[in-house]
Write a protein that holds these residues in place. Structure first.
Motif, mmCIF file in Angstrom:
data_model
loop_
_atom_site.group_PDB
_atom_site.id
_atom_site.type_symbol
_atom_site.label_atom_id
_atom_site.label_comp_id
_atom_site.label_asym_id
_atom_site.label_seq_id
_atom_site.Cartn_x
_atom_site.Cartn_y
_atom_site.Cartn_z
ATOM 1 N N SER A 21 -14.893 -0.930 -13.769
ATOM 2 C CA SER A 21 -14.345 -1.936 -14.682
ATOM 3 C C SER A 21 -15.387 -2.354 -15.715
ATOM 4 C CB SER A 21 -13.875 -3.162 -13.893
ATOM 5 O OG SER A 21 -12.867 -2.813 -12.971
ATOM 6 N N GLY A 22 -16.625 -2.543 -15.250
ATOM 7 C CA GLY A 22 -17.693 -2.924 -16.174
ATOM 8 C C GLY A 22 -17.974 -1.847 -17.201
ATOM 9 N N VAL A 23 -18.015 -0.600 -16.745
ATOM 10 C CA VAL A 23 -18.252 0.519 -17.661
ATOM 11 C C VAL A 23 -17.130 0.606 -18.690
ATOM 12 C CG1 VAL A 23 -18.339 3.035 -17.823
ATOM 13 C CG2 VAL A 23 -19.657 1.858 -16.063
ATOM 14 N N SER A 24 -15.899 0.444 -18.242
ATOM 15 C CA SER A 24 -14.760 0.507 -19.168
ATOM 16 C C SER A 24 -14.841 -0.600 -20.211
ATOM 17 C CB SER A 24 -13.446 0.394 -18.389
ATOM 18 O OG SER A 24 -13.274 1.501 -17.521
ATOM 19 N N ALA A 25 -15.252 -1.790 -19.790
ATOM 20 C CA ALA A 25 -15.357 -2.909 -20.734
ATOM 21 C C ALA A 25 -16.419 -2.628 -21.793
ATOM 22 C CB ALA A 25 -15.691 -4.194 -19.977
ATOM 23 N N TYR A 26 -17.585 -2.153 -21.365
ATOM 24 C CA TYR A 26 -18.651 -1.832 -22.320
ATOM 25 C C TYR A 26 -18.209 -0.729 -23.285
ATOM 26 C CZ TYR A 26 -22.257 -4.581 -19.896
ATOM 27 O OH TYR A 26 -23.009 -5.601 -19.363
ATOM 28 N N ARG A 27 -17.606 0.308 -22.733
ATOM 29 C CA ARG A 27 -17.229 1.446 -23.573
ATOM 30 C C ARG A 27 -16.089 1.101 -24.525
ATOM 31 N NH1 ARG A 27 -17.800 6.537 -19.277
ATOM 32 N NH2 ARG A 27 -20.006 6.939 -19.749
ATOM 33 N N ASP A 28 -15.122 0.328 -24.057
ATOM 34 C CA ASP A 28 -14.018 -0.061 -24.946
ATOM 35 C C ASP A 28 -14.529 -0.911 -26.105
ATOM 36 O OD1 ASP A 28 -12.227 1.299 -23.404
ATOM 37 O OD2 ASP A 28 -11.475 -0.462 -22.327
ATOM 38 N N THR A 29 -15.442 -1.838 -25.798
ATOM 39 C CA THR A 29 -16.025 -2.665 -26.863
ATOM 40 C C THR A 29 -16.774 -1.799 -27.866
ATOM 41 O OG1 THR A 29 -16.270 -4.522 -25.326
ATOM 42 C CG2 THR A 29 -17.571 -4.593 -27.358
ATOM 43 N N THR B 96 -19.750 6.983 1.235
ATOM 44 C CA THR B 96 -19.443 5.803 0.408
ATOM 45 C C THR B 96 -20.664 5.301 -0.359
ATOM 46 O OG1 THR B 96 -17.640 5.136 1.872
ATOM 47 C CG2 THR B 96 -18.575 3.440 0.435
ATOM 48 N N PRO B 97 -21.839 5.156 0.281
ATOM 49 C CA PRO B 97 -23.016 4.730 -0.491
ATOM 50 C C PRO B 97 -23.354 5.668 -1.649
ATOM 51 C CG PRO B 97 -23.440 4.465 1.841
ATOM 52 C CD PRO B 97 -22.136 5.204 1.721
ATOM 53 N N LEU B 98 -23.196 6.977 -1.431
ATOM 54 C CA LEU B 98 -23.491 7.924 -2.510
ATOM 55 C C LEU B 98 -22.541 7.734 -3.692
ATOM 56 C CD1 LEU B 98 -24.357 11.326 -0.783
ATOM 57 C CD2 LEU B 98 -25.774 10.044 -2.401
ATOM 58 N N GLU B 99 -21.266 7.573 -3.393
ATOM 59 C CA GLU B 99 -20.297 7.371 -4.465
ATOM 60 C C GLU B 99 -20.576 6.064 -5.207
ATOM 61 O OE1 GLU B 99 -17.352 8.057 -7.112
ATOM 62 O OE2 GLU B 99 -18.225 9.450 -5.641
ATOM 63 N N ASN B 100 -20.904 5.022 -4.437
ATOM 64 C CA ASN B 100 -21.228 3.736 -5.070
ATOM 65 C C ASN B 100 -22.479 3.845 -5.943
ATOM 66 O OD1 ASN B 100 -19.046 2.518 -3.864
ATOM 67 N ND2 ASN B 100 -20.236 1.603 -2.189
ATOM 68 N N LEU B 101 -23.461 4.595 -5.465
ATOM 69 C CA LEU B 101 -24.692 4.769 -6.236
ATOM 70 C C LEU B 101 -24.424 5.504 -7.547
ATOM 71 C CD1 LEU B 101 -27.414 5.610 -3.555
ATOM 72 C CD2 LEU B 101 -27.520 3.774 -5.253
ATOM 73 N N ARG B 102 -23.591 6.518 -7.496
ATOM 74 C CA ARG B 102 -23.277 7.266 -8.716
ATOM 75 C C ARG B 102 -22.521 6.380 -9.715
ATOM 76 N NH1 ARG B 102 -23.138 12.734 -9.033
ATOM 77 N NH2 ARG B 102 -21.000 12.850 -9.768
ATOM 78 N N GLN B 103 -21.583 5.589 -9.214
ATOM 79 C CA GLN B 103 -20.863 4.681 -10.105
ATOM 80 C C GLN B 103 -21.799 3.607 -10.659
ATOM 81 O OE1 GLN B 103 -17.529 3.135 -7.925
ATOM 82 N NE2 GLN B 103 -16.494 5.114 -7.777
ATOM 83 N N ASN C 179 -25.325 1.017 -14.752
ATOM 84 C CA ASN C 179 -26.681 0.589 -15.098
ATOM 85 C C ASN C 179 -27.133 1.210 -16.419
ATOM 86 O OD1 ASN C 179 -29.261 -0.724 -14.325
ATOM 87 N ND2 ASN C 179 -30.010 1.378 -14.217
ATOM 88 N N SER C 180 -26.849 2.504 -16.608
ATOM 89 C CA SER C 180 -27.242 3.179 -17.847
ATOM 90 C C SER C 180 -26.441 2.663 -19.036
ATOM 91 C CB SER C 180 -27.053 4.691 -17.705
ATOM 92 O OG SER C 180 -27.902 5.221 -16.715
ATOM 93 N N SER D 18 -21.672 8.375 -23.991
ATOM 94 C CA SER D 18 -21.980 9.698 -23.434
ATOM 95 C C SER D 18 -22.725 9.648 -22.105
ATOM 96 C CB SER D 18 -22.811 10.501 -24.442
ATOM 97 O OG SER D 18 -24.055 9.854 -24.697
ATOM 98 N N VAL D 19 -22.827 8.473 -21.495
ATOM 99 C CA VAL D 19 -23.556 8.355 -20.223
ATOM 100 C C VAL D 19 -22.815 9.117 -19.122
ATOM 101 C CG1 VAL D 19 -24.296 6.762 -18.418
ATOM 102 C CG2 VAL D 19 -24.617 6.167 -20.820
ATOM 103 N N ALA D 20 -23.566 9.882 -18.343
ATOM 104 C CA ALA D 20 -23.006 10.638 -17.216
ATOM 105 C C ALA D 20 -23.617 10.118 -15.914
ATOM 106 C CB ALA D 20 -23.312 12.122 -17.373
ATOM 107 N N PRO D 21 -22.941 10.322 -14.772
ATOM 108 C CA PRO D 21 -23.497 9.852 -13.495
ATOM 109 C C PRO D 21 -24.756 10.622 -13.120
ATOM 110 C CG PRO D 21 -21.544 11.191 -13.124
ATOM 111 C CD PRO D 21 -21.623 10.959 -14.603
#
Length: 268
Positions: free
Chosen positions: A6-14, A147-154, A159-160, A81-84
């Motif tokens: 949700s945070g990434v979508s908000a930043y990118r949409d803005t 689950t921790p790995l998926e959370n870390l990638r997200q 963060n980036s 263009s940020v990737a996981p």
């Protein structure tokens, strides 16, 4: 959708809205504000070199304008263009400070609360995969890390994007300031003055280059030439010329620095 998505979508949409609106709006504003004067100044110039010399400040404003748009587009693209982070990179020493920050924020909880525990579990799983016995989908070493790995990638994307968005905001502010300054200051040099509304006899003082250009364009060679402003603006007029040697119906458009023009005083 996680809170990080949700945070990434908000930043990118803005970012998308700002990147789409500001450059296009700036180009439209520049075209409306500067377009007519720019075309008029180019038409009145005697070549690219002369135009650049006469309107050097407007050229600088144009460069600043384009740099402002370029900065907004460049830093906006960086956000979009940020990737996981690659899973393999998570175990590298270069990622250690970022991993510590993520786990400190509880990204890997409740499975892991320290970077050391997480990296140890990753190493155990890697060693198991390198062994002879295959790792099944329900292997506890794998299920504990999934689950921790998926959370870390997200989180790594969030963060980036968050860091790059901060850079984008600064670039956006500076870019808008540069664009606005260029649009405000450029007309000071490009201003072509009021339009000539009716034919007006004018007094013309020619420079040496003006005399040469006048004779070349109209064949006028005498001192009795009569000039009448018939079109254009008072800064860049089109003059009808009549006098010794002048071609029939000749007109002349003096370039910058070729002539000083002023209306002829009315007879008392």
């Amino acid at each position: 959708m996680s809170v990080y998505d949700s945070g990434v979508s908000a930043y990118r949409d803005t970012t998308k809205w700002l990147v789409a609106f500001v450059p296009i709006g700036s180009l439209i504003a520049a075209a409306v504000t500067l377009g007519p004067d720019l075309v008029e100044s180019i038409q009145a110039s005697n070549g690219v070199g002369n135009w650049l010399g006469d309107y050097w400040f407007a050229v600088i404003c144009g460069v600043v304008f384009l740099l402002g748009i370029g900065a907004i587009l460049y830093f906006g693209a960086a956000v979009l263009s940020v990737a996981p982070t690659d899973i393999g990179a998570i175990q590298e020493d270069a990622f250690a400070p970022t991993l510590a920050k993520a786990i400190g924020e509880g990204v890997a909880a409740p499975e892991f609360f320290t970077p050391e525990a997480f990296r140890s579990a990753m190493a155990d799983l890697a060693n198991a995969w390198d062994g002879k016995d295959p790792v099944s989908d329900d292997d506890p070493r794998l299920t504990r890390l999934r689950t921790p790995l998926e959370n870390l990638r997200q989180w790594s994307i969030f963060n980036s994007v968050q860091a790059r968005f901060s850079d984008f905001v600064l670039a956006f502010i500076l870019g808008v300031a540069a664009i606005s300054t260029a649009i405000i200051l450029a007309p000071a040099q490009l201003n072509v003055g009021p339009a000539i509304e009716k034919p007006t006899v004018v007094l013309v003082e020619l420079s040496d280059t003006g005399e040469a250009d006048l004779e070349k364009a109209t064949s006028c060679s005498g001192t009795d030439t009569v000039f009448t402003a018939i079109d254009g603006t008072w800064k860049h007029p089109t003059l009808a010329v009549d006098g010794t040697g002048c071609d029939f119906g000749a007109t002349w458009r003096p370039g910058p620095g070729e002539a000083e023009i002023r209306p002829q005083p009315a007879n008392p």
